[in-house]
Scaffold this active site. Structure first.
Site, PDB file in Angstrom:
ATOM      1  N   ALA A   1       0.838  -1.208   0.000  1.00  0.00           N
ATOM      2  CA  ALA A   1       0.000   0.000   0.000  1.00  0.00           C
ATOM      3  C   ALA A   1       0.871   1.255   0.000  1.00  0.00           C
ATOM      4  O   ALA A   1       0.566   2.229  -0.696  1.00  0.00           O
ATOM      5  CB  ALA A   1      -0.930  -0.012   1.215  1.00  0.00           C
TER       6      ALA A   1
ATOM      7  N   ARG B   1       2.516   1.571  -3.596  1.00  0.00           N
ATOM      8  CA  ARG B   1       1.597   1.926  -4.684  1.00  0.00           C
ATOM      9  C   ARG B   1       0.964   3.303  -4.474  1.00  0.00           C
ATOM     10  O   ARG B   1       0.725   4.025  -5.442  1.00  0.00           O
ATOM     11  CB  ARG B   1       0.549   0.833  -4.856  1.00  0.00           C
ATOM     12  CG  ARG B   1       1.241  -0.463  -5.304  1.00  0.00           C
ATOM     13  CD  ARG B   1       0.419  -1.281  -6.230  1.00  0.00           C
ATOM     14  NE  ARG B   1       1.244  -2.300  -6.854  1.00  0.00           N
ATOM     15  CZ  ARG B   1       0.812  -3.496  -7.217  1.00  0.00           C
ATOM     16  NH1 ARG B   1      -0.452  -3.822  -7.033  1.00  0.00           N
ATOM     17  NH2 ARG B   1       1.624  -4.352  -7.792  1.00  0.00           N
TER      18      ARG B   1
ATOM     19  N   ILE C   1       2.018  -8.614  16.220  1.00  0.00           N
ATOM     20  CA  ILE C   1       0.897  -9.539  16.488  1.00  0.00           C
ATOM     21  C   ILE C   1       0.320  -9.344  17.884  1.00  0.00           C
ATOM     22  O   ILE C   1      -0.753  -9.845  18.193  1.00  0.00           O
ATOM     23  CB  ILE C   1       1.328 -11.019  16.313  1.00  0.00           C
ATOM     24  CG1 ILE C   1       2.391 -11.423  17.336  1.00  0.00           C
ATOM     25  CG2 ILE C   1       1.768 -11.297  14.887  1.00  0.00           C
ATOM     26  CD1 ILE C   1       2.584 -12.928  17.447  1.00  0.00           C
ATOM     27  N   ASP C   2       1.041  -8.608  18.751  1.00  0.00           N
ATOM     28  CA  ASP C   2       0.671  -8.555  20.173  1.00  0.00           C
ATOM     29  C   ASP C   2      -0.533  -7.675  20.515  1.00  0.00           C
ATOM     30  O   ASP C   2      -1.074  -7.781  21.602  1.00  0.00           O
ATOM     31  CB  ASP C   2       1.864  -8.050  21.013  1.00  0.00           C
ATOM     32  CG  ASP C   2       3.032  -9.004  20.957  1.00  0.00           C
ATOM     33  OD1 ASP C   2       2.784 -10.218  20.830  1.00  0.00           O
ATOM     34  OD2 ASP C   2       4.197  -8.555  21.043  1.00  0.00           O
TER      35      ASP C   2
ATOM     36  N   ARG D   1      -8.828 -34.915  28.639  1.00  0.00           N
ATOM     37  CA  ARG D   1      -7.668 -34.274  29.255  1.00  0.00           C
ATOM     38  C   ARG D   1      -7.888 -32.789  29.484  1.00  0.00           C
ATOM     39  O   ARG D   1      -8.743 -32.172  28.855  1.00  0.00           O
ATOM     40  CB  ARG D   1      -6.483 -34.349  28.286  1.00  0.00           C
ATOM     41  CG  ARG D   1      -5.751 -35.647  28.284  1.00  0.00           C
ATOM     42  CD  ARG D   1      -4.652 -35.539  27.219  1.00  0.00           C
ATOM     43  NE  ARG D   1      -3.986 -36.821  27.074  1.00  0.00           N
ATOM     44  CZ  ARG D   1      -3.529 -37.288  25.923  1.00  0.00           C
ATOM     45  NH1 ARG D   1      -3.666 -36.601  24.819  1.00  0.00           N
ATOM     46  NH2 ARG D   1      -2.918 -38.445  25.888  1.00  0.00           N
TER      47      ARG D   1
ATOM     48  N   HIS E   1     -13.525 -32.009  28.391  1.00  0.00           N
ATOM     49  CA  HIS E   1     -12.165 -31.487  28.219  1.00  0.00           C
ATOM     50  C   HIS E   1     -12.115 -30.112  28.884  1.00  0.00           C
ATOM     51  O   HIS E   1     -13.145 -29.502  29.160  1.00  0.00           O
ATOM     52  CB  HIS E   1     -11.803 -31.352  26.745  1.00  0.00           C
ATOM     53  CG  HIS E   1     -12.586 -30.283  26.071  1.00  0.00           C
ATOM     54  ND1 HIS E   1     -13.802 -30.532  25.490  1.00  0.00           N
ATOM     55  CD2 HIS E   1     -12.361 -28.965  25.930  1.00  0.00           C
ATOM     56  CE1 HIS E   1     -14.281 -29.403  25.009  1.00  0.00           C
ATOM     57  NE2 HIS E   1     -13.438 -28.436  25.265  1.00  0.00           N
TER      58      HIS E   1
ATOM     59  N   GLN F   1       2.589 -18.851  15.463  1.00  0.00           N
ATOM     60  CA  GLN F   1       1.656 -17.720  15.623  1.00  0.00           C
ATOM     61  C   GLN F   1       2.034 -16.506  14.784  1.00  0.00           C
ATOM     62  O   GLN F   1       1.237 -15.602  14.594  1.00  0.00           O
ATOM     63  CB  GLN F   1       1.614 -17.292  17.092  1.00  0.00           C
ATOM     64  CG  GLN F   1       0.989 -18.309  17.994  1.00  0.00           C
ATOM     65  CD  GLN F   1       1.298 -18.028  19.460  1.00  0.00           C
ATOM     66  OE1 GLN F   1       0.589 -17.290  20.106  1.00  0.00           O
ATOM     67  NE2 GLN F   1       2.368 -18.617  19.979  1.00  0.00           N
TER      68      GLN F   1
HETATM   69  P1  ATP Z   1       7.540  -6.302  18.551  1.00  0.00           P
HETATM   70  O1  ATP Z   1       6.409  -5.618  19.275  1.00  0.00           O
HETATM   71  O2  ATP Z   1       7.063  -7.213  17.499  1.00  0.00           O
HETATM   72  O3  ATP Z   1       8.566  -6.881  19.466  1.00  0.00           O
HETATM   73  P2  ATP Z   1       9.133  -3.914  18.293  1.00  0.00           P
HETATM   74  O4  ATP Z   1       9.176  -2.875  17.252  1.00  0.00           O
HETATM   75  O5  ATP Z   1       8.616  -3.486  19.650  1.00  0.00           O
HETATM   76  O6  ATP Z   1       8.297  -5.128  17.712  1.00  0.00           O
HETATM   77  P3  ATP Z   1      11.839  -4.099  19.311  1.00  0.00           P
HETATM   78  O7  ATP Z   1      12.824  -5.206  19.210  1.00  0.00           O
HETATM   79  O8  ATP Z   1      11.462  -3.620  20.651  1.00  0.00           O
HETATM   80  O9  ATP Z   1      10.565  -4.581  18.448  1.00  0.00           O
HETATM   81  O10 ATP Z   1      12.409  -2.843  18.490  1.00  0.00           O
HETATM   82  C1  ATP Z   1      12.883  -2.971  17.164  1.00  0.00           C
HETATM   83  C2  ATP Z   1      14.112  -2.115  16.982  1.00  0.00           C
HETATM   84  O11 ATP Z   1      13.763  -0.735  17.205  1.00  0.00           O
HETATM   85  C3  ATP Z   1      15.239  -2.370  17.968  1.00  0.00           C
HETATM   86  O12 ATP Z   1      16.054  -3.476  17.586  1.00  0.00           O
HETATM   87  C4  ATP Z   1      16.013  -1.061  17.922  1.00  0.00           C
HETATM   88  O13 ATP Z   1      16.847  -1.021  16.802  1.00  0.00           O
HETATM   89  C5  ATP Z   1      14.889  -0.044  17.763  1.00  0.00           C
HETATM   90  N1  ATP Z   1      14.536   0.496  19.097  1.00  0.00           N
HETATM   91  C6  ATP Z   1      13.865  -0.124  20.090  1.00  0.00           C
HETATM   92  N2  ATP Z   1      13.773   0.655  21.193  1.00  0.00           N
HETATM   93  C7  ATP Z   1      14.403   1.805  20.884  1.00  0.00           C
HETATM   94  C8  ATP Z   1      14.684   3.015  21.610  1.00  0.00           C
HETATM   95  N3  ATP Z   1      14.275   3.199  22.865  1.00  0.00           N
HETATM   96  N4  ATP Z   1      15.386   3.964  20.961  1.00  0.00           N
HETATM   97  C9  ATP Z   1      15.813   3.825  19.689  1.00  0.00           C
HETATM   98  N5  ATP Z   1      15.595   2.705  18.973  1.00  0.00           N
HETATM   99  C10 ATP Z   1      14.900   1.708  19.545  1.00  0.00           C
END
Ligand code: ATP
Length: 319
Positions: free
Chosen positions: A22, A25, A126-127, A162, A215, A251
């Site tokens: 999205a 495009r 996904i959370d 179970r 169950h 998941q």
């Molecule tokens: P998910 O919810 O699926 O875990 P997420 O985006 O929360 O996804 P993280 O591993 O927490 O996943 O963050 C992804 C990347 O974002 C990190 O590896 C880092 O490079 C960057 N990041 C995370 N926290 C910070 C922060 N406080 N400051 C700057 N960069 C950050």
């Protein structure tokens, strides 16, 4: 806005590809050049960036994962790493960046915007743990994947009479367990927001048996503890054979649901529109069925609201 870039970061989620499609495009439709960054912030720092066209995103709307790959990047946590990333964007003439990821990725985007890069975040996780939006991209597909597993477990658990304890993802947010607990007709839902009383759990299982339940299905969010340990303790106390199933990374995969494809498509369009309007430090969400956008700082600061009513429904309908 002449050139924008898009990346996926953090844990992958089904529907990220639909969002990338999205973004690409919409940008092309509005006459904006669009670049893809591989491997999240890590690829950005390393200059893994390439121009995308309509066919770069052909045949991906139905695929799980992310064609851009994703990564976690320790270097981006440092000011020096982020300066390198901002410099790469400058070198490639990128004016705006769309970040598809979760909470951590948004914190990264927020810091990058302070270095002069226009950023917009799309909630790809996904959370469903981002308060400002009712749904995150990938959550609905994950619910369907878990439901499919639960349906199968019901067959075997009923045959053997179970107890089945199913561990699903969710470290701080129990939405996957809560929603699939209701939709899957589980006897119990154990989530970090509420905790649980072990004796009460055993009592519910034993009372269920007396009422004729053949169950007992218990949904456990990983943030509360491990399914194996809990299954062992439940079996010891109730005397009913109890099995643990840890669904794990299954998941995260799979073809995105219609809901996630729609959400990702609508949000991807909005992200590009915001950048073209000259907006920065925004995150796109969905509230009451409408696509909305918020300031990143405000969105990240919103305290989590737990849906008590859904928890009540889960408990009431399981009796
Ligand atoms: P998910 O919810 O699926 O875990 P997420 O985006 O929360 O996804 P993280 O591993 O927490 O996943 O963050 C992804 C990347 O974002 C990190 O590896 C880092 O490079 C960057 N990041 C995370 N926290 C910070 C922060 N406080 N400051 C700057 N960069 C950050």
């Amino acid at each position: 806005m002449r050139t924008i870039a898009v990346l996926t970061s953090g844990g992958d989620a089904p529907g990220m590809n639909a969002a990338i499609r999205a973004v690409v495009r919409t940008a092309l439709d509005k006459g904006v050049r669009v670049m893809g960054v591989q491997r999240g912030y890590s690829g950005l720092i390393n200059g893994e960036i390439f121009e995308m066209n309509r066919t770069s995103v052909s045949d991906i709307i139905q695929r799980g994962g992310t064609i851009l790959r994703t990564a976690r990047c320790a270097e981006f946590l440092t000011e020096e790493g982020r300066k390198k990333a901002a410099n790469v964007l400058k070198v490639f003439g990128v004016d705006g960046l769309v970040v598809i990821g979760g909470n951590g990725s948004f914190m990264g985007a927020q810091k990058l915007s302070k270095l002069g890069v226009s950023t917009v975040g799309l909630p790809g996780t996904i959370d469903n743990d981002l308060t400002y939006t009712d749904y995150t991209i990938g959550f609905d597909t994950t619910l369907n994947t878990v439901l499919d597993a639960i349906n199968k477990l019901r067959d075997t658990s009923s045959s053997h009479e179970r107890v089945s304890i199913v561990e699903v993802m969710g470290r701080d947010c129990g939405d996957i367990a809560l929603y699939t607990g209701i939709a899957g007709g589980a006897e119990g839902v154990i989530i970090p927001e509420k905790g649980y009383d072990f004796d009460e759990l055993c009592r519910t299982i034993l009372e269920g048996k007396l009422k004729g339940k053949i169950h007992n299905l218990i949904l456990l969010a990983e943030g509360v503890g491990g399914a194996n340990e809990l299954a062992k303790k439940v079996e010891e106390v109730t005397g009913i054979e109890t099995r643990a199933t840890i669904l794990g990374h299954i998941q995260r995969g799979g073809s995105p649901s219609a809901f996630d494809r729609m959400l990702a498509s609508r949000m991807g369009v909005k992200a590009v529109e915001l950048l073209i309007e000259g907006k920065t430090s925004r995150v796109v969400g969905m509230r009451d069925g409408q696509i909305v956008d918020d300031d990143i700082d405000e969105a990240l600061a919103m305290p989590r609201k737990f849906d008590e009513k859904l928890f009540e429904i889960a408990n009431m309908l399981s009796k």
